[in-house]
Motif scaffolding. Structure first.
Motif, PDB file in Angstrom:
ATOM      1  N   LYS A 153       0.858  -1.186   0.000  1.00  0.00           N
ATOM      2  CA  LYS A 153       0.000   0.000   0.000  1.00  0.00           C
ATOM      3  C   LYS A 153       0.890   1.230   0.000  1.00  0.00           C
ATOM      4  N   ARG A 166      -3.259   3.579  -2.709  1.00  0.00           N
ATOM      5  CA  ARG A 166      -3.396   2.615  -3.803  1.00  0.00           C
ATOM      6  C   ARG A 166      -2.582   1.356  -3.480  1.00  0.00           C
ATOM      7  N   THR A 167      -3.070   0.230  -4.013  1.00  0.00           N
ATOM      8  CA  THR A 167      -2.454  -1.076  -3.751  1.00  0.00           C
ATOM      9  C   THR A 167      -1.671  -1.559  -4.962  1.00  0.00           C
ATOM     10  N   TRP A 168      -0.468  -2.035  -4.740  1.00  0.00           N
ATOM     11  CA  TRP A 168       0.304  -2.736  -5.764  1.00  0.00           C
ATOM     12  C   TRP A 168       0.451  -4.186  -5.299  1.00  0.00           C
ATOM     13  N   GLU A 209      12.248   1.536 -18.769  1.00  0.00           N
ATOM     14  CA  GLU A 209      12.066   0.168 -19.245  1.00  0.00           C
ATOM     15  C   GLU A 209      10.623  -0.248 -18.980  1.00  0.00           C
ATOM     16  N   GLN A 210      10.100  -1.114 -19.850  1.00  0.00           N
ATOM     17  CA  GLN A 210       8.688  -1.498 -19.765  1.00  0.00           C
ATOM     18  C   GLN A 210       8.523  -2.750 -18.924  1.00  0.00           C
ATOM     19  N   ARG A 246       8.221   3.310  -9.332  1.00  0.00           N
ATOM     20  CA  ARG A 246       8.080   4.328 -10.375  1.00  0.00           C
ATOM     21  C   ARG A 246       6.617   4.742 -10.518  1.00  0.00           C
ATOM     22  N   GLU A 247       5.723   3.739 -10.618  1.00  0.00           N
ATOM     23  CA  GLU A 247       4.301   4.056 -10.767  1.00  0.00           C
ATOM     24  C   GLU A 247       3.781   4.827  -9.554  1.00  0.00           C
ATOM     25  N   ALA A 248       4.134   4.364  -8.366  1.00  0.00           N
ATOM     26  CA  ALA A 248       3.585   4.982  -7.145  1.00  0.00           C
ATOM     27  C   ALA A 248       4.082   6.420  -6.992  1.00  0.00           C
ATOM     28  N   GLU A 250       5.057   8.417  -9.346  1.00  0.00           N
ATOM     29  CA  GLU A 250       4.414   9.256 -10.366  1.00  0.00           C
ATOM     30  C   GLU A 250       2.977   9.566  -9.985  1.00  0.00           C
ATOM     31  N   TRP A 251       2.333   8.585  -9.342  1.00  0.00           N
ATOM     32  CA  TRP A 251       0.892   8.701  -9.078  1.00  0.00           C
ATOM     33  C   TRP A 251       0.584   9.599  -7.884  1.00  0.00           C
TER      34      TRP A 251
ATOM     35  N   GLN B 210      -1.699   3.208 -14.986  1.00  0.00           N
ATOM     36  CA  GLN B 210      -0.543   2.374 -14.639  1.00  0.00           C
ATOM     37  C   GLN B 210      -0.959   0.917 -14.492  1.00  0.00           C
ATOM     38  N   GLU B 247       2.886  -0.759 -24.556  1.00  0.00           N
ATOM     39  CA  GLU B 247       4.337  -0.969 -24.453  1.00  0.00           C
ATOM     40  C   GLU B 247       4.930  -1.371 -25.804  1.00  0.00           C
TER      41      GLU B 247
END
Lengths: 310, 310
Positions: A153, A166-168, A209-210, A246-248, A250-251, B210, B247
């Motif tokens: 979280k 948000r949850t990853w 990188e993807q 990276r996502e978190a 940015e978000w 994302q 991607e």
């Protein structure tokens, strides 16, 4: 310790672990225990007997000892579904606790509410209590909390409230990729290479990188370049945690305070490596300490409002 | 059809399926069969007996019929590991085929090589034969080929060669997420909602949503908003395929020709919806047709060079 000194019992009952604390009327810890009797191992109709067997020495000869629980025990797949409170939200009130019917007179059991967010749709159970613990220890904290785990979280805290999260599913994703996909031939959860972890995380953070396109590389690189399980395992972990961070980052809205990590020693170490590579500083709070402080904070509110002595 | 008219047999033996063709000396198809006897179902030392039992009517009373195979049968976990050829590469030569020792005199068995790429590390087995099939049907094709599946491949083809490719594990990721994670409570592979699929894919393509941060929403949205399995399943699929296409289209060089989709009818339909949402046009080539044309193309090269008659 005499069991008669125990005023209440706090329990953090999650998917993988069971942690319990026996406390006196000053909220001081008299005893504690921990086991791997997480919800995952408990049959639907056996929660009460599992609970009593775990905390038996604390309740023998007692009557109506309050037991306050947080965590996945209150999920739809748990003992009894406890409601969520919506963001933004601070500490729960007494009426937010869900009383659980039990047949054993030695106990009165309550489940603390989870927290939900409508858009983006998300839920937490247990982490909100750890965040209350952080706020009990640092009442003026405003910033980002990251609680890495099976379901990590990322939470924004402002003025004593959870305002956005948000949850990853990173821990669970690593587990299923390494156990149930073609990557199982190249990954072993006990293998590790620190350098490969850091390099893979950095490639996610810095060279854009993807993430989905990079997953199969773990296998292909092992086939073509004999990468081996140590490097492959750490690379997969680094890619997933790097992409999550990276996502978190940015978000979530920009903040200046260090990001507070609450989790196991090993995971918070890995996340701090990655978050610092992303140019942000981190603080760490031990998960057991955060949980205990959170349960104490909820209990105080509850006892003040009379449930503890009802 | 008399089995004596059969000059050679082409086999595409993948992880999930077995497809075989009986051909005459003009490369015309005399008979074909398909079964779900994919590698996944075959024990390590039983490949030869599984093969002969599948194609028995074609080899009875015959001697040394050439059998040309492509696909995962040549992987390390398959019958016999066949080498890869590195990108850039066109059709294989006779010396690129791996002869497989068999005890049954009715057969001579060869495995076609896979294709590898050093950086980013990647491999394919089977798809290269389908691309040869595309080139047999459209010799002047220059552009992007997408082969959706358990492991989707995106391939750049220039001047008759595979020049660049990458694998997205999208099909396998959908499978493990829906079977082995918390999402299993909200996802069912037989449920579907076309609108939810398109909306979720579009959010990945157009609003830079994302992918990792969105996965748990599938569960949370069902818990909070009673989304239901039809919408949840299609949303998960749309997010994964949308993220893959985003991607891949970012990663591959810009081209002007329509993207050629080779795969099952259902998958190529879904991918064409998403790719067209991304503003690109698509063509479709039936996977069985591509495979057969590819096996014919390899066989022609081989027969010209004498292996077929050796």
């Amino acid at each position: 310790m005499a069991s008669s000194d125990i005023t209440w019992i706090g329990v953090d009952w999650g998917t993988s672990n069971f942690r319990a604390y026996a406390l006196d009327n000053q909220n001081a810890v008299l005893d504690s225990m921990e086991s791997s009797t997480g919800m995952r191992t408990v049959e639907k109709n056996t929660y009460e007997s599992v609970l009593t067997s775990q905390i038996l020495p604390w309740i023998e000869g007692r009557d109506q000892v309050p037991v306050l629980m947080s965590g996945m025990v209150g999920a739809r797949q748990g003992w009894l579904e406890a409601p969520y409170r919506s963001t933004p939200c601070g500490p729960p009130d007494v009426q937010d606790l869900t009383p659980v019917p039990v047949s054993d007179n030695r106990l009165r059991v309550f489940i603390a509410p989870g927290v939900s967010q409508s858009d983006p749709a998300d839920v937490m159970r247990g982490e909100e209590t750890q965040i209350l613990g952080l706020l009990a220890q640092r009442p003026d904290f405003n910033g980002i909390v990251c609680l890495p785990g099976t379901h990590s979280k990322w939470v924004k805290v402002s003025s004593g409230e959870i305002t956005l999260f948000r949850t990853w599913m990173t821990g669970e994703l690593f587990e299923v990729l390494s156990q149930h996909t073609v990557l199982q031939h190249s990954v072993n959860k006990n293998a590790w290479c620190e350098e490969s972890f850091a390099t893979s995380a950095r490639s996610m953070l810095q060279s854009n990188e993807q993430i989905l396109g990079s997953l199969f590389s773990t296998r292909a690189s092992d086939l073509l370049h004999q990468t081996g399980k140590d490097e492959s395992t750490a690379a997969l972990s680094g890619r997933l945690i790097g992409a999550e961070c990276r996502e978190a980052l940015e978000w979530l809205p920009e903040t200046h305070e260090p990001i507070v990590l609450i989790g196991s020693e090993e995971l918070t170490r890995l996340y701090s490596v990655v978050i610092e590579q992303a140019g942000r500083s981190t603080d760490q709070l031990d998960v057991a300490s955060a949980t205990l402080s959170g349960l104490q904070a909820v209990s105080s509110a509850v006892i003040e409002q009379g449930v503890g002595n009802a």
